[in-house]
Motif scaffolding. Structure first.
Motif, PDB file in Angstrom:
ATOM      1  N   ALA A 126      98.757  -3.372  23.031  1.00  8.16           N
ATOM      2  CA  ALA A 126      97.575  -3.942  22.383  1.00  8.16           C
ATOM      3  C   ALA A 126      96.941  -4.990  23.291  1.00  8.16           C
ATOM      4  N   ASP A 127      95.634  -5.065  23.263  1.00  9.66           N
ATOM      5  CA  ASP A 127      94.899  -5.982  24.142  1.00  9.66           C
ATOM      6  C   ASP A 127      95.345  -7.437  23.964  1.00  9.66           C
ATOM      7  N   ASP A 128      95.653  -7.828  22.723  1.00  9.53           N
ATOM      8  CA  ASP A 128      96.050  -9.220  22.487  1.00  9.53           C
ATOM      9  C   ASP A 128      97.475  -9.515  22.954  1.00  9.53           C
ATOM     10  N   ALA A 173      98.422  -5.358  31.680  1.00  7.83           N
ATOM     11  CA  ALA A 173      97.562  -6.453  32.142  1.00  7.83           C
ATOM     12  C   ALA A 173      96.096  -6.034  32.147  1.00  7.83           C
ATOM     13  N   GLY A 174      95.249  -7.022  32.239  1.00  9.31           N
ATOM     14  CA  GLY A 174      93.822  -6.818  32.425  1.00  9.31           C
ATOM     15  C   GLY A 174      93.341  -7.785  33.484  1.00  9.31           C
ATOM     16  N   ILE A 212      97.180 -15.010  27.739  1.00  5.94           N
ATOM     17  CA  ILE A 212      97.449 -13.945  26.771  1.00  5.94           C
ATOM     18  C   ILE A 212      96.714 -14.340  25.507  1.00  5.94           C
ATOM     19  N   ASN A 213      95.886 -13.445  25.009  1.00  4.82           N
ATOM     20  CA  ASN A 213      95.116 -13.687  23.794  1.00  4.82           C
ATOM     21  C   ASN A 213      94.369 -15.026  23.876  1.00  4.82           C
ATOM     22  N   GLN A 214      93.774 -15.292  25.025  1.00  2.00           N
ATOM     23  CA  GLN A 214      92.958 -16.468  25.320  1.00  2.00           C
ATOM     24  C   GLN A 214      93.749 -17.775  25.385  1.00  2.00           C
TER      25      GLN A 214
END
Length: 106
Positions: A4-6, A45-46, A64-66
């Protein structure tokens, strides 16, 4: 494996204009757009490439998640994926170098 992106590690990578040569300041923004499209991140990762005009800001910023991560937190996260921060950054630097070569048509 999909994550998941978050839950992914996000890297804000500030790219030095000088890496593109003497006219790098004129093309760094286009290069960052190119790198964002051309460099495929690992599944956990992004990446986001931006010009580094402000030398007071770090070259690499992990989150991670801002939520910003310290170096030990980043290393702990990467450890879950059997890699070190040095190996992760070395592989990314190689991808960035290849993207620079392609961008400059070398």
């Amino acid at each position: 494996m999909e994550l998941a992106d978050d839950k992914k590690l996000h890297l804000l990578y500030r790219v030095e204009p000088g890496c593109l040569g003497p006219t790098g300041a004129e093309t760094i923004e286009r290069f960052c757009e190119y790198a964002n499209q051309q460099i495929t991140p690992v599944y956990f990762a992004g990446y986001h490439f931006v010009p580094r005009f402000d030398k007071t800001k770090p070259e690499r910023q992990y989150s991670i998640n801002q939520k910003l991560l310290s170096a030990p937190q980043t290393q702990a996260y990467l450890g879950h994926f059997k890699t070190s921060i040095d190996d992760f950054e070395e592989q990314l630097d190689e991808l960035l170098t290849e993207a620079i070569e392609r961008f400059l048509n070398r």
